[in-house]
Design a protein around this motif. Structure first.
Motif, PDB file in Angstrom:
ATOM      1  N   UNK A 138       9.498  -3.398  -4.987  1.00  0.00           N
ATOM      2  CA  UNK A 138       8.703  -2.356  -4.329  1.00  0.00           C
ATOM      3  C   UNK A 138       9.576  -1.121  -4.119  1.00  0.00           C
ATOM      4  N   UNK A 139       9.635  -0.268  -5.119  1.00  0.00           N
ATOM      5  CA  UNK A 139      10.514   0.904  -5.057  1.00  0.00           C
ATOM      6  C   UNK A 139       9.773   2.161  -4.613  1.00  0.00           C
ATOM      7  N   UNK A 140       8.437   2.125  -4.652  1.00  0.00           N
ATOM      8  CA  UNK A 140       7.670   3.335  -4.331  1.00  0.00           C
ATOM      9  C   UNK A 140       7.631   3.626  -2.840  1.00  0.00           C
ATOM     10  N   UNK A 141       7.443   2.587  -2.024  1.00  0.00           N
ATOM     11  CA  UNK A 141       7.341   2.813  -0.578  1.00  0.00           C
ATOM     12  C   UNK A 141       8.617   3.418   0.009  1.00  0.00           C
ATOM     13  N   UNK A 142       9.811   2.883  -0.281  1.00  0.00           N
ATOM     14  CA  UNK A 142      11.026   3.547   0.219  1.00  0.00           C
ATOM     15  C   UNK A 142      11.137   4.987  -0.250  1.00  0.00           C
ATOM     16  N   UNK A 143      10.728   5.256  -1.487  1.00  0.00           N
ATOM     17  CA  UNK A 143      10.807   6.618  -2.016  1.00  0.00           C
ATOM     18  C   UNK A 143       9.903   7.560  -1.236  1.00  0.00           C
ATOM     19  N   UNK A 144       8.658   7.139  -0.966  1.00  0.00           N
ATOM     20  CA  UNK A 144       7.705   8.000  -0.265  1.00  0.00           C
ATOM     21  C   UNK A 144       8.174   8.276   1.164  1.00  0.00           C
ATOM     22  N   UNK A 145       8.599   7.245   1.869  1.00  0.00           N
ATOM     23  CA  UNK A 145       9.015   7.417   3.267  1.00  0.00           C
ATOM     24  C   UNK A 145      10.289   8.253   3.355  1.00  0.00           C
ATOM     25  N   UNK A 146      11.276   7.927   2.522  1.00  0.00           N
ATOM     26  CA  UNK A 146      12.540   8.665   2.549  1.00  0.00           C
ATOM     27  C   UNK A 146      12.331  10.133   2.182  1.00  0.00           C
ATOM     28  N   UNK A 147      11.529  10.389   1.172  1.00  0.00           N
ATOM     29  CA  UNK A 147      11.280  11.762   0.736  1.00  0.00           C
ATOM     30  C   UNK A 147      10.544  12.557   1.815  1.00  0.00           C
ATOM     31  N   UNK A 148       9.590  11.903   2.508  1.00  0.00           N
ATOM     32  CA  UNK A 148       8.885  12.578   3.602  1.00  0.00           C
ATOM     33  C   UNK A 148       9.854  12.982   4.706  1.00  0.00           C
ATOM     34  N   UNK A 149      10.823  12.107   4.987  1.00  0.00           N
ATOM     35  CA  UNK A 149      11.824  12.408   6.006  1.00  0.00           C
ATOM     36  C   UNK A 149      12.698  13.591   5.597  1.00  0.00           C
ATOM     37  N   UNK A 150      13.074  13.632   4.329  1.00  0.00           N
ATOM     38  CA  UNK A 150      13.915  14.725   3.834  1.00  0.00           C
ATOM     39  C   UNK A 150      13.176  16.056   3.929  1.00  0.00           C
ATOM     40  N   UNK A 151      11.898  16.052   3.552  1.00  0.00           N
ATOM     41  CA  UNK A 151      11.106  17.285   3.630  1.00  0.00           C
ATOM     42  C   UNK A 151      11.000  17.757   5.073  1.00  0.00           C
ATOM     43  N   UNK A 183      15.067  11.467  11.396  1.00  0.00           N
ATOM     44  CA  UNK A 183      15.435  10.043  11.352  1.00  0.00           C
ATOM     45  C   UNK A 183      14.501   9.204  12.213  1.00  0.00           C
ATOM     46  N   UNK A 184      14.102   9.732  13.350  1.00  0.00           N
ATOM     47  CA  UNK A 184      13.183   9.005  14.229  1.00  0.00           C
ATOM     48  C   UNK A 184      11.815   8.834  13.558  1.00  0.00           C
ATOM     49  N   UNK A 185      11.327   9.890  12.930  1.00  0.00           N
ATOM     50  CA  UNK A 185      10.044   9.808  12.235  1.00  0.00           C
ATOM     51  C   UNK A 185      10.123   8.866  11.037  1.00  0.00           C
ATOM     52  N   UNK A 186      11.242   8.891  10.325  1.00  0.00           N
ATOM     53  CA  UNK A 186      11.433   8.005   9.172  1.00  0.00           C
ATOM     54  C   UNK A 186      11.398   6.540   9.616  1.00  0.00           C
ATOM     55  N   UNK A 187      12.070   6.235  10.709  1.00  0.00           N
ATOM     56  CA  UNK A 187      12.109   4.873  11.249  1.00  0.00           C
ATOM     57  C   UNK A 187      10.696   4.391  11.603  1.00  0.00           C
ATOM     58  N   UNK A 188       9.938   5.227  12.305  1.00  0.00           N
ATOM     59  CA  UNK A 188       8.586   4.839  12.710  1.00  0.00           C
ATOM     60  C   UNK A 188       7.670   4.674  11.502  1.00  0.00           C
ATOM     61  N   UNK A 189       7.827   5.546  10.509  1.00  0.00           N
ATOM     62  CA  UNK A 189       6.937   5.514   9.350  1.00  0.00           C
ATOM     63  C   UNK A 189       7.157   4.282   8.480  1.00  0.00           C
ATOM     64  N   UNK A 190       8.430   3.899   8.249  1.00  0.00           N
ATOM     65  CA  UNK A 190       8.683   2.744   7.375  1.00  0.00           C
ATOM     66  C   UNK A 190       8.166   1.466   8.033  1.00  0.00           C
ATOM     67  N   UNK A 191       8.342   1.326   9.345  1.00  0.00           N
ATOM     68  CA  UNK A 191       7.838   0.131  10.022  1.00  0.00           C
ATOM     69  C   UNK A 191       6.314   0.059   9.937  1.00  0.00           C
ATOM     70  N   UNK A 192       5.652   1.172  10.178  1.00  0.00           N
ATOM     71  CA  UNK A 192       4.195   1.191  10.134  1.00  0.00           C
ATOM     72  C   UNK A 192       3.677   0.885   8.732  1.00  0.00           C
TER      73      UNK A 192
END
Length: 430
Positions: A138-151, A183-192
């Protein structure tokens, strides 16, 4: 590859924005980032060591064991995150004093660390989910969440550094606040997302801590060498940074720019390397060892061809890259020469990275990887850099070239190990 690209572009954008503030803020941000760099490598060691098992268990279709591996990965990550957060928030000066005696840089770096330090507890948890998800395909989910955090980090950084979009102008402190919020938003988003999308990791937390002492020991026997490898390698990189920083402040700024460009250059190589690491681990776990040999040979060819092309672009485009930053003439000179050295040695560094991650770690050969990588750095690279900086008094770009000698040693060690065929370890075979 896209996840790495977004992460690196975010780093470059932040460096460019901070670079508009001058050499001192750029140097302070770069030194403060050294602690996050060490933490990320320690977590990468834990996640990478754990993903050796998850990739092979996934090839074996043993999901119950994957949950247990995830539990061990989270437990270790949280412990390390607590240590780094405590240092950053309560005793940051002790860390920064290692790198420079410039009190202006240290003072600004302390303020930055006291803000971003709170994210150090969240990052290991986030990265644990990324690493295990990727090794199960599952490589897409980490990419989407990480990229959203970077933006989000880039937008907030622009607003808070320069006082745009109705926000106050906080300078380098604005970059620190932007990083913490992202980083806080990234953490919450990946868990959800993990639970909302019902991924293989969407299980009760109690289900992840059902491992016994035998299972824990089995994981730690492979994870600890990888984690120690990353920690000692990170300490070695920090030793390099301390050496460069003691040359002069311009060297710190130039090396910070070089690091962001190097991260960008490594994006496609890390994409190929991690993709191959997953399929090599899957092949070994399913008993198809001959396929793993084929994947390695093809991967090395791809990496080498890419490195020669991108290295050439870097050598010829170094003047343009240096012109993008608001830096002194001396810092610009250092930057151009550092990028030249990087372009020349890019093929060697990327091929070594492929052998190290895709072959040795996926094959479970973590102890050899540990001794080859750390031994080369501390016995060859660091002593060479020390001699260049403090005995021969060379400019930073020559010292950086001397530090590359350890890559040559590792290259021959990795070739020998591949031909010996002793790197393959099926860790999930009953």
């Amino acid at each position: 590859m896209l996840q790495s690209l977004f992460a690196v572009l975010g780093s470059i954008i932040t460096t460019l924005m901070t670079g508009q503030l001058g050499d001192v803020p750029l140097a302070a941000a770069g030194l403060a980032n050294q602690m996050y760099f060490i933490l990320s490598l320690a977590q990468f060691g834990i996640g990478s060591g754990s993903s050796i098992f998850t990739a092979q268990y996934w090839g074996k279709n043993d999901k119950e064991s994957i949950y247990k591996v995830m539990g061990v990965c989270l437990m270790l990550g949280i412990l390390i995150g607590l240590v780094f957060m405590s240092v950053a928030v309560f005793i940051p000066q002790i860390f920064l004093d290692i790198f420079t005696s410039d009190q202006e840089v240290i003072g600004l770096g302390i303020k930055v660390l006291k803000i971003v330090g709170f994210s150090f507890l969240l990052t290991p948890i986030t990265n644990s989910y990324y690493m295990v998800l990727r090794s199960t395909g599952n490589v897409r989910l980490p990419m989407v969440v990480s990229s959203s955090s970077v933006i989000m980090n880039s937008i907030l950084g622009y607003a808070l550094i320069f006082g745009k979009l109705g926000a106050p102008a906080l300078g380098v402190m604005g970059a620190a606040y932007a990083n913490l919020i992202a980083r806080m938003l990234e953490f919450a988003l990946i868990l959800w997302m993990v639970y909302y999308l019902k991924t293989p990791l969407a299980v009760k937390p109690s289900h992840m801590i059902t491992f016994d002492k035998v299972f824990l020991k089995k994981i730690l026997d492979r994870v600890l060498p990888v984690t120690m490898n990353e920690l000692l390698w990170a300490v070695g990189i920090s030793a390099y940074s301390a050496i460069y920083a003691h040359i002069n402040t311009e060297s710190i700024a130039a090396m910070n720019i070089r690091a962001s460009i190097e991260d960008l250059m490594f994006v496609p190589f890390l994409g190929v390397t991690h993709a191959c690491a997953i399929i090599i681990g899957n092949a070994i776990g399913s008993g198809s060892e001959e396929k793993s040999h084929s994947y390695i040979r093809q991967g090395v060819r791809i990496i080498f061809i890419m490195a020669v092309g991108l290295g050439s672009l870097l050598v010829f485009g170094r003047n343009f890259i240096a012109s993008l930053y608001n830096i002194t003439d001396l810092t610009a000179l250092y930057t151009r020469n550092l990028l030249f050295v990087l372009g020349i040695f890019l093929w060697l560094r990327t091929v070594n990275t492929f052998y190290f991650i895709a072959m040795l770690r996926s094959g479970g050969d973590t102890r050899f990887a540990y001794f080859a990588d750390v031994g080369s750095m501390w016995l060859v690279g660091v002593p060479s850099a020390l001699l260049g900086a403090f005995v021969f008094k060379l400019p930073v770009y020559y010292v950086y070239a001397l530090a590359m000698l350890d890559e040559g040693v590792k290259f021959f060690l990795f070739i020998w190990r591949y031909r010996s065929n002793r790197w393959i370890h099926n860790l999930v075979h009953d």
